[in-house]
Design an enzyme around this catalytic site. Sequence first.
Site, PDB file in Angstrom:
ATOM      1  N   ARG A 149       6.055  50.137 -20.235  1.00 15.30           N
ATOM      2  CA  ARG A 149       5.076  49.186 -19.716  1.00 15.30           C
ATOM      3  C   ARG A 149       5.640  47.790 -19.916  1.00 15.30           C
ATOM      4  NH1 ARG A 149       2.262  52.919 -22.931  1.00 15.30           N
ATOM      5  NH2 ARG A 149       0.787  54.237 -21.773  1.00 15.30           N
ATOM      6  N   LYS A 173       0.456  51.680 -26.389  1.00 14.21           N
ATOM      7  CA  LYS A 173      -0.979  51.438 -26.510  1.00 14.21           C
ATOM      8  C   LYS A 173      -1.517  52.037 -27.800  1.00 14.21           C
ATOM      9  CE  LYS A 173      -2.314  51.053 -21.636  1.00 14.21           C
ATOM     10  NZ  LYS A 173      -3.154  51.631 -20.570  1.00 14.21           N
ATOM     11  N   HIS A 251       5.273  47.248 -12.804  1.00 14.47           N
ATOM     12  CA  HIS A 251       4.693  48.590 -12.884  1.00 14.47           C
ATOM     13  C   HIS A 251       5.283  49.539 -11.842  1.00 14.47           C
ATOM     14  CE1 HIS A 251       1.759  50.645 -15.309  1.00 14.47           C
ATOM     15  NE2 HIS A 251       1.281  51.274 -14.265  1.00 14.47           N
ATOM     16  N   ARG A 254       8.150  51.235 -13.293  1.00 10.62           N
ATOM     17  CA  ARG A 254       7.701  52.331 -14.163  1.00 10.62           C
ATOM     18  C   ARG A 254       7.386  53.561 -13.315  1.00 10.62           C
ATOM     19  NH1 ARG A 254       5.061  53.645 -19.140  1.00 10.62           N
ATOM     20  NH2 ARG A 254       2.978  54.523 -18.937  1.00 10.62           N
ATOM     21  N   HIS A 277       1.939  58.654 -22.065  1.00 11.47           N
ATOM     22  CA  HIS A 277       0.594  59.046 -21.631  1.00 11.47           C
ATOM     23  C   HIS A 277      -0.025  59.979 -22.672  1.00 11.47           C
ATOM     24  CE1 HIS A 277       1.533  58.348 -17.072  1.00 11.47           C
ATOM     25  NE2 HIS A 277       1.202  57.238 -17.693  1.00 11.47           N
ATOM     26  N   TYR A 286       2.087  61.835 -10.280  1.00 11.22           N
ATOM     27  CA  TYR A 286       3.432  61.773  -9.698  1.00 11.22           C
ATOM     28  C   TYR A 286       3.769  63.035  -8.909  1.00 11.22           C
ATOM     29  CZ  TYR A 286       3.748  57.631 -12.496  1.00 11.22           C
ATOM     30  OH  TYR A 286       3.481  56.391 -13.020  1.00 11.22           O
TER      31      TYR A 286
END
Length: 308
Positions: A149, A173, A251, A254, A277, A286
């Site tokens: 990110r 995160k 992004h 990414r 994730h 994806y």
Amino acid sequence: MSQRWIQAFIEAQVAEQGAAENTQLAYVRDLSGFLKWLESHCRGLENASPDDIEAYLIHCEAHGLAIATRARRLAAIRQLYRFVFEEGWRSDNPAFRIKGPRKSRLLPKILSEEEVDRLLAASRKHGRNQLERKRNTCLMELLYATGMRVSELVGLPVDAARGVPRLMLVRGKGGKERMVPLSTPARDSLAEWIAARDEAETVVRRNGARPSRFLFPSRGKSGHLTRNSFYLIIKNIAVAGEVSPAKVTPHTLRHAFATHLLANGADLRSIQTLLGHSDVSTTEIYTHVLDERLKQLVLDHHPLARGS
């Protein structure tokens, strides 16, 4: 009372979930907007009803807010009231049964491998001087090689990159850490950038300023290159590389990382780990991207599809 509830909720999110600063700011914006609307109708968080929440969502829709924005605001309201209910400040949860707007599943914009090659080539020539060109090359190579990110990338500590590592520790995160592998081009550009960066930081030290602890230092408040600055850099690189700036953001690099891995045989679980994730269902988008690309390939090139 309502403001105190919001403040207590955000403090709990930081303490229990490790909510990042941007997440905290988003909660403040969304919940303050809801509270302002309630107060305009002589209500507060302590006496809002399910009808009030639904009326607020209708108000947001009438003012043209996107589905994703309305869904995010409702999610913030739900989390707040769950917290308030668990704390015993209200005997009910008025948001419990409120259904939000259905979010359409938007597929991310995709860059082809050839477009990424053009971006990487352009980054080597983009910048006012050699130091900026080395920095821009390193930023782009790392982003595409790891799928980080943008906040993770610009906030990297320089110590994480010392010694030309084959793996790099990334803090994502919620403070979760993961290891990401570096490609040979990424390692090479990293080594060149660190040598140039350290030389520049030596000059800074001689002038009496404190050297930066970040891989991509800046003299701004954060101490490192900001997301907005990198956003502008990558747009200019897109122009230089003759790739549509409309489809190029940090992004989308990414997304390109994940999609190209999947297209070349990587499994979803591995990609999930590399992207950081928490749920594989997030990564599954994806597979839909790949399905769409294959479908379009057939429509464009299969003889039976021509003229249909």
